[in-house]
Design an enzyme around this catalytic site. Structure first.
Site, PDB file in Angstrom:
ATOM      1  CE1 TYR A 119      -5.177  -0.545  -2.506  1.00 37.54           C
ATOM      2  CE2 TYR A 119      -6.306  -0.875  -4.628  1.00 37.54           C
ATOM      3  CZ  TYR A 119      -5.961  -1.491  -3.281  1.00 37.54           C
ATOM      4  OH  TYR A 119      -5.711  -2.790  -3.241  1.00 37.54           O
ATOM      5  CE  LYS A 134      -2.749  -2.613  -5.334  1.00 42.59           C
ATOM      6  NZ  LYS A 134      -1.687  -3.306  -3.944  1.00 42.59           N
TER       7      LYS A 134
END
Length: 345
Positions: free
Chosen positions: A213, A217
């Site tokens: 995750y 980003k």
């Protein structure tokens, strides 16, 4: 100064950034004179959580036409029904969009081209974070990297010429991509021309839910770092917005019961409200101007990218990630689209 031009952060301890972001930063709300009458906006994942609240805030600013781009049309219609009741003077539509499917993204952007005479703002809020490894059948990529990075990049690039031509003359279209302060935690991986970067995240044995995750980003930082070489703020303003840690969203919906209890307690103590979190999207997409193009916005301010982007190793990783991304999305002629947006052309 833009994020790319700012010196990298020297904060040695991520909790310092977290503490300021969660507890010290003061919300910045749109000026009372903000009026979106006549404008058209799209929000991906706008049927719940931050996306739904963002929709409410845009409509409260007298937005004329809102499109909720959602994976589940039935859930989208349920959300749209509530929004129509609250804002009966606005047109609110629901369009299907599956961010795991390249075909769906291309169909969606083709529909925008053919059916919308005007488009001002797109907020790319759809994202995933999975506890367990999931592979996207159509691409073979792990779903977090697929949705949060690759599919988001494809949608962004395909939207660029649409916004350039469908936004009012002299006023650039806007794309705000939802990001996270967690992008500041990892470093870009070391790269080797003989070892693919993107495919290294497709192995179940190497899966790390939080790591993937955060990296998805960070990859968005790397993408925007390069995108500004092609896109002028006079045509389309593209930025990243961090809502900080927000309580009551669906991002942790697939964690186990113990995890949900912990996150609920943590959110009660530290989390921003959904209203405050969504205000960062509105600020980035509506309030901030051309100065925010190519920028990472955190705590309603322009901040540097992940510090690893400013190193020689990071620059090599950015270049390799860019090449692999362009190759992955070559079926949609993304290089041609970017060349058509090239500054000065």
């Amino acid at each position: 100064m833009s994020s790319k031009e700012l010196p990298p952060s020297t904060s040695p301890f991520f909790p310092n950034i977290f503490f300021y972001n969660q507890f010290r930063a003061k919300p910045s709300w749109p000026p009372a004179s903000t009026n979106l009458t006549g404008q058209v906006a799209i929000i991906t994942g706008g049927n719940a959580g931050l996306g739904y609240e963002c929709a409410m805030q845009l409509l409260s600013l007298r937005l004329t036409h809102l499109i909720l781009a959602v994976r589940s049309p039935s859930r989208g219609e349920a959300a749209a029904s509530k929004l129509r009741h609250a804002y009966p003077k606005s047109t609110i539509d629901v369009w299907p969009l599956d961010m795991s499917s390249y075909d769906s993204i291309q169909t969606f952007t083709a529909r925008i081209s053919s059916q919308l005479p005007r488009l001002d703002t797109v907020i790319l809020n759809a994202g995933v974070r999975h506890t367990n490894f999931l592979s996207v059948p159509g691409t073979g990529h792990e779903e977090t990297i697929q949705v949060n990075y690759l599919s988001t990049v494809l949608l962004t690039i395909l939207l660029l010429p649409i916004l350039k031509t469908k936004s009012p003359s002299g006023i650039p279209g806007r794309i705000t991509i939802i990001n996270a302060a967690l992008a500041l935690l990892p470093k870009l991986p070391s790269v080797d021309d003989d070892a693919p970067l993107l495919k290294s995240f497709d192995s179940p044995a190497q899966y790390d839910a939080n790591g993937h995750y955060c990296m998805s980003k960070l990859f968005a930082h790397a993408f925007l770092y390069k995108l500004v070489d092609y896109v002028s703020a006079d045509d389309v303003v593209v930025n990243l917005a961090d809502p900080a840690f927000v309580k009551g969203t669906g991002l942790i919906r697939d964690v186990n019961t113990v995890g949900k209890v912990f996150m609920a307690l943590f959110g009660a103590l530290c989390g921003r409200t959904v209203k405050v979190g969504a205000s960062t999207f509105v600020d980035a997409a509506v309030v901030k101007g051309k100065e925010s193009h190519g920028c990472f916005l955190m705590s309603w301010k322009i901040e540097p990218f992940n510090s690893s982007l400013y190193t020689s190793d990071g620059e090599r990783a950015v270049e390799q990630l860019w090449r692999e991304t362009m190759d992955e999305l070559a079926f949609a002629d993304v290089r041609g689209v970017l060349q058509s947006m090239k500054k000065g052309l």
